[in-house]
Design a protein around this motif. Structure first.
Motif, mmCIF file in Angstrom:
data_model
loop_
_atom_site.group_PDB
_atom_site.id
_atom_site.type_symbol
_atom_site.label_atom_id
_atom_site.label_comp_id
_atom_site.label_asym_id
_atom_site.label_seq_id
_atom_site.Cartn_x
_atom_site.Cartn_y
_atom_site.Cartn_z
ATOM 1 N N LYS A 7 37.570 -3.157 31.671
ATOM 2 C CA LYS A 7 36.237 -2.561 31.558
ATOM 3 C C LYS A 7 35.708 -2.286 32.960
ATOM 4 C CE LYS A 7 31.534 -3.434 30.043
ATOM 5 N NZ LYS A 7 30.595 -4.427 29.486
ATOM 6 N N ALA A 8 35.293 -1.042 33.211
ATOM 7 C CA ALA A 8 34.766 -0.677 34.524
ATOM 8 C C ALA A 8 33.434 -1.380 34.774
ATOM 9 C CB ALA A 8 34.593 0.831 34.614
ATOM 10 N N VAL A 9 33.337 -2.029 35.941
ATOM 11 C CA VAL A 9 32.114 -2.723 36.357
ATOM 12 C C VAL A 9 31.727 -2.157 37.721
ATOM 13 C CG1 VAL A 9 31.114 -4.957 36.985
ATOM 14 C CG2 VAL A 9 32.741 -4.807 35.078
ATOM 15 N N PRO A 10 30.451 -1.783 37.907
ATOM 16 C CA PRO A 10 30.055 -1.184 39.189
ATOM 17 C C PRO A 10 30.396 -2.085 40.381
ATOM 18 C CG PRO A 10 28.293 -0.956 37.574
ATOM 19 C CD PRO A 10 29.330 -1.850 36.960
ATOM 20 N N VAL A 11 30.689 -1.447 41.504
ATOM 21 C CA VAL A 11 31.007 -2.170 42.742
ATOM 22 C C VAL A 11 29.795 -2.993 43.170
ATOM 23 C CG1 VAL A 11 31.601 -1.947 45.180
ATOM 24 C CG2 VAL A 11 32.622 -0.415 43.508
ATOM 25 N N ALA A 12 30.024 -4.261 43.437
ATOM 26 C CA ALA A 12 28.989 -5.160 43.978
ATOM 27 C C ALA A 12 29.700 -6.402 44.478
ATOM 28 C CB ALA A 12 27.962 -5.528 42.910
ATOM 29 N N TRP A 13 29.145 -7.020 45.498
ATOM 30 C CA TRP A 13 29.770 -8.228 46.063
ATOM 31 C C TRP A 13 28.773 -9.385 46.074
ATOM 32 C CZ3 TRP A 13 34.282 -6.711 45.362
ATOM 33 C CH2 TRP A 13 34.687 -5.417 45.678
ATOM 34 N N ASN A 14 27.827 -9.373 45.130
ATOM 35 C CA ASN A 14 26.795 -10.410 45.087
ATOM 36 C C ASN A 14 27.100 -11.518 44.090
ATOM 37 O OD1 ASN A 14 26.441 -8.944 42.782
ATOM 38 N ND2 ASN A 14 24.255 -8.562 43.060
ATOM 39 N N ASP A 15 28.295 -11.512 43.496
ATOM 40 C CA ASP A 15 28.633 -12.520 42.481
ATOM 41 C C ASP A 15 30.094 -12.966 42.617
ATOM 42 O OD1 ASP A 15 29.833 -10.155 41.648
ATOM 43 O OD2 ASP A 15 29.311 -10.410 39.533
ATOM 44 N N VAL A 16 30.544 -13.182 43.847
ATOM 45 C CA VAL A 16 31.953 -13.490 44.097
ATOM 46 C C VAL A 16 32.220 -14.986 43.914
ATOM 47 C CG1 VAL A 16 33.813 -13.434 45.796
ATOM 48 C CG2 VAL A 16 32.188 -11.528 45.662
ATOM 49 N N LYS A 17 33.241 -15.290 43.106
ATOM 50 C CA LYS A 17 33.611 -16.680 42.834
ATOM 51 C C LYS A 17 34.753 -17.160 43.730
ATOM 52 C CE LYS A 17 32.799 -18.493 39.120
ATOM 53 N NZ LYS A 17 31.896 -19.578 38.725
ATOM 54 N N GLY A 18 35.694 -16.265 44.054
ATOM 55 C CA GLY A 18 36.828 -16.701 44.854
ATOM 56 C C GLY A 18 37.794 -15.568 45.131
ATOM 57 N N LEU A 19 38.871 -15.920 45.841
ATOM 58 C CA LEU A 19 39.912 -14.969 46.212
ATOM 59 C C LEU A 19 41.238 -15.432 45.625
ATOM 60 C CD1 LEU A 19 38.974 -14.566 49.986
ATOM 61 C CD2 LEU A 19 38.239 -13.131 48.070
ATOM 62 N N ARG A 20 42.029 -14.467 45.146
ATOM 63 C CA ARG A 20 43.347 -14.772 44.594
ATOM 64 C C ARG A 20 44.397 -13.893 45.256
ATOM 65 N NH1 ARG A 20 40.538 -13.534 39.787
ATOM 66 N NH2 ARG A 20 42.074 -11.968 39.129
ATOM 67 N N PHE A 21 45.592 -14.434 45.377
ATOM 68 C CA PHE A 21 46.744 -13.675 45.857
ATOM 69 C C PHE A 21 47.801 -13.714 44.764
ATOM 70 C CE2 PHE A 21 44.506 -14.911 49.650
ATOM 71 C CZ PHE A 21 44.599 -13.789 50.466
ATOM 72 N N GLU A 22 48.301 -12.524 44.399
ATOM 73 C CA GLU A 22 49.250 -12.403 43.301
ATOM 74 C C GLU A 22 50.389 -11.466 43.685
ATOM 75 O OE1 GLU A 22 47.208 -11.047 39.814
ATOM 76 O OE2 GLU A 22 45.892 -12.803 39.730
ATOM 77 N N PRO A 23 51.573 -11.641 43.096
ATOM 78 C CA PRO A 23 52.638 -10.663 43.315
ATOM 79 C C PRO A 23 52.321 -9.362 42.596
ATOM 80 C CG PRO A 23 53.336 -12.338 41.739
ATOM 81 C CD PRO A 23 51.993 -12.761 42.248
ATOM 82 N N GLU A 24 52.897 -8.277 43.097
ATOM 83 C CA GLU A 24 52.754 -6.978 42.448
ATOM 84 C C GLU A 24 54.124 -6.514 42.005
ATOM 85 O OE1 GLU A 24 49.996 -3.409 43.516
ATOM 86 O OE2 GLU A 24 51.828 -3.211 44.695
ATOM 87 N N GLY A 25 54.205 -5.976 40.807
ATOM 88 C CA GLY A 25 55.472 -5.488 40.291
ATOM 89 C C GLY A 25 55.775 -6.106 38.940
ATOM 90 N N SER A 26 56.971 -5.881 38.459
ATOM 91 C CA SER A 26 57.408 -6.403 37.180
ATOM 92 C C SER A 26 58.861 -6.839 37.289
ATOM 93 C CB SER A 26 57.276 -5.314 36.104
ATOM 94 O OG SER A 26 57.830 -5.739 34.880
ATOM 95 N N ASP A 27 59.144 -8.031 36.801
ATOM 96 C CA ASP A 27 60.501 -8.585 36.804
ATOM 97 C C ASP A 27 61.106 -8.555 38.205
ATOM 98 O OD1 ASP A 27 62.629 -9.828 35.585
ATOM 99 O OD2 ASP A 27 63.559 -7.973 34.871
ATOM 100 N N VAL A 28 60.319 -9.080 39.186
ATOM 101 C CA VAL A 28 60.735 -9.064 40.594
ATOM 102 C C VAL A 28 60.569 -10.449 41.211
ATOM 103 C CG1 VAL A 28 60.203 -6.631 40.964
ATOM 104 C CG2 VAL A 28 58.417 -8.335 41.345
ATOM 105 N N ASP A 29 61.398 -10.741 42.216
ATOM 106 C CA ASP A 29 61.201 -11.941 43.022
ATOM 107 C C ASP A 29 60.026 -11.714 43.971
ATOM 108 O OD1 ASP A 29 63.393 -13.149 41.831
ATOM 109 O OD2 ASP A 29 64.770 -12.536 43.423
ATOM 110 N N PHE A 30 59.339 -12.798 44.335
ATOM 111 C CA PHE A 30 58.231 -12.675 45.274
ATOM 112 C C PHE A 30 58.176 -13.874 46.205
ATOM 113 C CE2 PHE A 30 56.469 -14.933 41.629
ATOM 114 C CZ PHE A 30 55.715 -15.951 42.204
ATOM 115 N N ASP A 31 57.589 -13.648 47.382
ATOM 116 C CA ASP A 31 57.361 -14.688 48.381
ATOM 117 C C ASP A 31 56.116 -14.264 49.153
ATOM 118 O OD1 ASP A 31 57.380 -16.617 50.339
ATOM 119 O OD2 ASP A 31 59.455 -16.279 50.945
ATOM 120 N N ILE A 32 55.015 -14.972 48.951
ATOM 121 C CA ILE A 32 53.725 -14.598 49.534
ATOM 122 C C ILE A 32 53.230 -15.739 50.416
ATOM 123 C CG2 ILE A 32 51.339 -13.905 49.069
ATOM 124 C CD1 ILE A 32 52.293 -13.125 46.216
ATOM 125 N N GLY A 33 53.104 -15.474 51.713
ATOM 126 C CA GLY A 33 52.548 -16.437 52.653
ATOM 127 C C GLY A 33 51.257 -15.904 53.254
#
Length: 195
Positions: free
Chosen positions: A153-179
């Motif tokens: 669901k599209a939600v208007p751009v705003a940065w007044n309600d930020v809970k946290g930051l996440r880092f995730e792999p991108e892709g499908s059925d792939v190996d990942f290594d994120i530092g």
């Protein structure tokens, strides 16, 4: 913001969140990691989260890292992440006075940084994709370049309600290594709001 952020402000234009070299991070919150158990092939380490030895040249003791395999992109859909809440009590914070997120990154494949907002209920949070290499590289993510995925669901751009930051792999059925290391927010010089 909150009082614990006062010690995180190293300079007027930068608020350091975590370099992982201290016993706790600079905003008194705790990293975590997790992944789906949907039988789609997702594997993640370490679980539970713990910092890895080594780090960027700026903070060489430890860094945040997840690695493994990201499952097949089909229902009920895979997920894998490491995340950092921005407030110890879980409150949403107003980050409108910042223009960008900065960090050092190392690994393989592609990853996303995701800004979790209280006003987005279906996990279609604003995100930015970046490439990883085997060398530490500084990544600066202008908040203006974050985008929502088209499946939510599209939600208007705003940065007044930020809970946290996440880092995730991108892709499908792939190996990942994120530092990730040296996570910080860059203040908008046009903003007059106090940190």
């Amino acid at each position: 913001l909150v009082s614990s952020w006062a010690r995180a402000a190293a300079a007027d234009e930068v608020v350091k969140l975590d370099d992982l070299d201290a016993d706790d991070n600079l905003i008194s919150t705790t990293w975590s990691s997790g992944f789906d158990k949907n039988g789609l092939g997702t594997v993640l380490a370490p679980e539970p989260f713990r910092p890895s030895d080594g780090g960027s040249p700026a903070s060489p003791k430890r860094f945040a890292r997840i690695s493994g395999h990201f499952g097949k992109n089909k229902p009920p859909y895979p997920w894998a992440q490491m995340s950092l809440p921005l407030d110890p009590a879980g409150k949403a914070l107003d980050l409108s006075m910042f223009r960008a997120i900065r960090f050092n990154a190392k690994g393989s494949g592609r990853a996303k940084i995701i800004v979790g907002r209280e006003g987005i209920k279906d996990f279609a949070d604003y995100a930015y994709s970046f490439a990883l290499t085997d060398q530490w590289t500084e990544v600066v993510v202008p908040l203006s370049e974050l985008r929502q995925p088209n499946w939510g669901k599209a939600v208007p751009v705003a940065w007044n309600d930020v809970k946290g930051l996440r880092f995730e792999p991108e892709g499908s059925d792939v190996d990942f290594d994120i530092g990730i290391d040296d996570l910080a927010l860059l203040r908008d010089p046009a903003s007059t709001a106090p940190v």
